[in-house]
Design a protein around this motif. Structure first.
Motif, PDB file in Angstrom:
ATOM      1  N   ASP A 244       1.043  -1.258   0.044  1.00 30.97           N
ATOM      2  CA  ASP A 244      -0.036  -0.197   0.059  1.00 30.97           C
ATOM      3  C   ASP A 244       0.815   1.095   0.026  1.00 30.97           C
ATOM      4  OD1 ASP A 244      -2.184   1.422   0.118  1.00 30.97           O
ATOM      5  OD2 ASP A 244      -2.821   1.085   2.217  1.00 30.97           O
ATOM      6  N   GLU A 245       0.465   2.155  -0.506  1.00 38.40           N
ATOM      7  CA  GLU A 245       1.075   3.649  -0.649  1.00 38.40           C
ATOM      8  C   GLU A 245       2.478   3.356  -1.120  1.00 38.40           C
ATOM      9  OE1 GLU A 245      -0.748   6.106  -0.524  1.00 38.40           O
ATOM     10  OE2 GLU A 245      -2.343   5.358   0.736  1.00 38.40           O
ATOM     11  N   ILE A 246       2.437   2.890  -2.266  1.00 37.96           N
ATOM     12  CA  ILE A 246       3.698   2.399  -3.168  1.00 37.96           C
ATOM     13  C   ILE A 246       4.615   3.701  -3.553  1.00 37.96           C
ATOM     14  CG2 ILE A 246       2.882   2.570  -5.303  1.00 37.96           C
ATOM     15  CD1 ILE A 246       5.613   0.199  -4.199  1.00 37.96           C
ATOM     16  N   SER A 247       3.875   4.830  -3.803  1.00 34.73           N
ATOM     17  CA  SER A 247       4.656   6.178  -3.976  1.00 34.73           C
ATOM     18  C   SER A 247       5.357   6.592  -2.704  1.00 34.73           C
ATOM     19  CB  SER A 247       3.556   7.079  -4.395  1.00 34.73           C
ATOM     20  OG  SER A 247       2.752   7.466  -3.096  1.00 34.73           O
ATOM     21  N   GLU A 248       5.301   6.110  -1.724  1.00 30.12           N
ATOM     22  CA  GLU A 248       6.353   6.392  -0.550  1.00 30.12           C
ATOM     23  C   GLU A 248       7.353   5.565  -0.100  1.00 30.12           C
ATOM     24  OE1 GLU A 248       5.304   9.042   1.354  1.00 30.12           O
ATOM     25  OE2 GLU A 248       3.754   9.480   0.034  1.00 30.12           O
ATOM     26  N   MET A 249       7.570   4.753  -1.140  1.00 32.32           N
ATOM     27  CA  MET A 249       8.977   3.957  -1.043  1.00 32.32           C
ATOM     28  C   MET A 249      10.055   4.815  -1.361  1.00 32.32           C
ATOM     29  SD  MET A 249       9.798   0.089  -3.032  1.00 32.32           S
ATOM     30  CE  MET A 249       8.798  -0.813  -2.249  1.00 32.32           C
ATOM     31  N   THR A 291       2.841  11.930 -11.787  1.00 41.30           N
ATOM     32  CA  THR A 291       3.391  13.441 -11.336  1.00 41.30           C
ATOM     33  C   THR A 291       4.334  13.098 -10.508  1.00 41.30           C
ATOM     34  OG1 THR A 291       0.814  14.223 -11.321  1.00 41.30           O
ATOM     35  CG2 THR A 291       2.307  15.268  -9.605  1.00 41.30           C
ATOM     36  N   VAL A 292       4.239  11.823  -9.623  1.00 38.28           N
ATOM     37  CA  VAL A 292       5.339  11.775  -8.841  1.00 38.28           C
ATOM     38  C   VAL A 292       6.648  11.562  -9.459  1.00 38.28           C
ATOM     39  CG1 VAL A 292       6.213  10.458  -6.775  1.00 38.28           C
ATOM     40  CG2 VAL A 292       3.701  10.916  -6.902  1.00 38.28           C
ATOM     41  N   VAL A 293       6.337  10.842 -10.725  1.00 42.31           N
ATOM     42  CA  VAL A 293       7.424  10.437 -11.451  1.00 42.31           C
ATOM     43  C   VAL A 293       8.363  11.613 -11.957  1.00 42.31           C
ATOM     44  CG1 VAL A 293       7.974   9.648 -13.632  1.00 42.31           C
ATOM     45  CG2 VAL A 293       6.678   8.324 -12.466  1.00 42.31           C
ATOM     46  N   SER A 294       7.493  12.792 -12.560  1.00 40.88           N
ATOM     47  CA  SER A 294       7.807  13.835 -13.293  1.00 40.88           C
ATOM     48  C   SER A 294       8.513  14.709 -11.913  1.00 40.88           C
ATOM     49  CB  SER A 294       6.576  14.853 -13.544  1.00 40.88           C
ATOM     50  OG  SER A 294       5.787  15.368 -12.622  1.00 40.88           O
ATOM     51  N   GLU A 295       8.254  14.548 -10.588  1.00 47.16           N
ATOM     52  CA  GLU A 295       8.992  15.417  -9.455  1.00 47.16           C
ATOM     53  C   GLU A 295      10.185  14.421  -9.393  1.00 47.16           C
ATOM     54  OE1 GLU A 295       5.842  15.285  -6.667  1.00 47.16           O
ATOM     55  OE2 GLU A 295       4.876  16.913  -7.647  1.00 47.16           O
ATOM     56  N   GLY A 296      10.621  13.469  -9.718  1.00 45.02           N
ATOM     57  CA  GLY A 296      11.868  12.663  -9.576  1.00 45.02           C
ATOM     58  C   GLY A 296      11.799  12.025  -8.341  1.00 45.02           C
ATOM     59  N   LYS A 297      10.700  11.488  -7.774  1.00 47.81           N
ATOM     60  CA  LYS A 297      10.556  10.778  -6.467  1.00 47.81           C
ATOM     61  C   LYS A 297      10.061   9.593  -6.779  1.00 47.81           C
ATOM     62  CE  LYS A 297       9.073  15.110  -3.937  1.00 47.81           C
ATOM     63  NZ  LYS A 297       7.785  15.591  -3.234  1.00 47.81           N
ATOM     64  N   PHE A 298      10.018   8.928  -8.167  1.00 45.48           N
ATOM     65  CA  PHE A 298       9.568   7.600  -8.216  1.00 45.48           C
ATOM     66  C   PHE A 298      10.170   7.331  -9.686  1.00 45.48           C
ATOM     67  CE2 PHE A 298       6.718   4.135  -9.111  1.00 45.48           C
ATOM     68  CZ  PHE A 298       6.627   3.455  -8.066  1.00 45.48           C
TER      69      PHE A 298
END
Length: 370
Positions: A244-249, A291-298
């Motif tokens: 869950d919440e894979i974007s926080e990895m 969006t998270v990818v474009s921010e360089g966080k994923f």
């Protein structure tokens, strides 16, 4: 608590008497049978918790009765009683599903330990089977409530993906839409349903611990690693891991995670050997991963690996026609939990609930009914 019932199957009266005395003194309820015919009748009528079974019986072999028991009562533990030195027959019995064997003359201290361990194993297997049965009902597609077209489309997609054998899935939706329920439905509707399901919330685990949670560690890998520990990927072999919440990895962990998705192999922390597993990974997020990818966080490559066939759960405000069915579902649940007899919602109450925007989605509606 009722005493556990043990059936002694032996043609020697003295053996039956001595075992009955000992088992009774250990707190068990005991019944007896002197041959296969009587044993089969008592097993069908009394359903014992454990059987001690002699190899040689007047009307046949205990091995044949063991086969019969395992065919009709596969979880019932059977302890074989063998003559001294008859190892080959004992080995055959173990291969056919006997829990253990003990030789004559009977060492009662050894028998007590075997009986206790066998019954504990039986209890654990029974609990696991009951938990699986409960979870299968609780997390089946029928428990995803709704008749609207958006939710019907999601149900069709879940069923199709669960049966496809796909090993990587992404579930997207706002908080409270039911991503956890969908992930479990993907598991229990698939051929992996008999194997483990593990859930981890990536946002709740510190960056320094998530690798050991996922992949485990070897003894001595770090100061507090006193023993080897398996991670969820190893324990879930054959089953499903829900993240869950894979974007926080953390970005540093994402490359190792991508390798697991690609190769189904990993190493424990401090390990030098690759471990292969067969695991279905269901990841979820309540944010826009692009969006998270474009921010360089994923990682972009991880995003594309996860999002081959995304499952998007619609928010409740986009399927308001499902609200009455959800209300009825939650009323029934909480009537049972709180021993109430609430019959429904007044027309005025229903109007208010239908017109509300539900920013917390189904979870907020559930809490409101509770």
């Amino acid at each position: 608590m009722p005493r556990e019932n043990i059936l002694i199957v032996d043609d020697e009266k003295l053996i039956r008497w001595s075992m009955k005395q000992k088992l009774g003194s250990w707190g068990y309820q005991v019944s007896e049978a002197e041959d296969i015919r009587e044993a089969m009748r008592k097993i069908s009528q009394e359903t014992p918790d454990l059987v001690t079974l002699d190899i040689k019986l007047p009307d046949g072999s205990g091995i044949e009765l063991l086969k019969e028991i395992k065919e009709n009562h596969p979880t019932l533990p059977v302890i074989m009683i063998t003559a001294f030195g008859v190892v080959d027959v004992a080995v055959q019995a173990l291969k056919l599903g006997a829990y253990d064997f003990i030789e004559k003359p009977i060492n009662f201290e050894k028998l007590e330990n075997i009986v206790r361990n066998a019954l504990e194993t039986f209890r654990l297997k029974t609990q696991v089977a009951q938990t699986f049965k409960t979870n299968k009902i609780r997390f089946s597609l029928e428990n995803i409530v709704g008749r609207s077209k958006p939710i019907r489309d999601v149900l069709v997609l879940i069923k199709r993906l669960a049966q496809s054998g796909t090993t990587t899935l992404l579930v997207q939706g706002e908080s409270g839409t039911g991503k956890d329920l969908v992930s479990r439905a993907l598991h229990y509707e698939s051929s992996r349903r008999d194997n483990p399901f593990f859930a981890l919330n990536c946002a709740a685990i510190p960056e320094t611990l998530i690798e050991t949670e996922l992949f485990g560690y070897e003894k001595g890998a770090f100061t507090d690693a006193k023993t080897m520990k398996k991670g969820v990927f190893e324990m879930a072999d054959g089953g499903t891991v829900f993240l869950d919440e894979i974007s926080e990895m953390h970005i540093n962990m994402q490359s190792k995670f991508l390798r697991v998705l690609e190769d189904q192999t990993f190493r424990r922390v401090g390990g030098v050997k690759d471990i292969s597993v067969n695991v279905q990974v269901v990841a979820s997020t309540n944010c826009n991963l692009e969006t998270v990818v474009s921010e360089g966080k994923f990682r972009e490559d991880l995003y594309y690996r996860l999002s081959v066939i995304p499952i998007v759960i619609p928010p409740l405000r986009e399927r308001k026609e499902d609200i009455p069915a959800l209300i009825e579902h939650f009323i029934q649940r909480y009537n049972i939990q709180f021993r109430k007899n609430v019959q429904g919602i007044t027309p005025e109450g229903m109007k208010l609930l239908m017109n509300y925007s539900w920013p917390g989605n189904v979870r907020e509606l559930k809490h409101a009914i509770e």
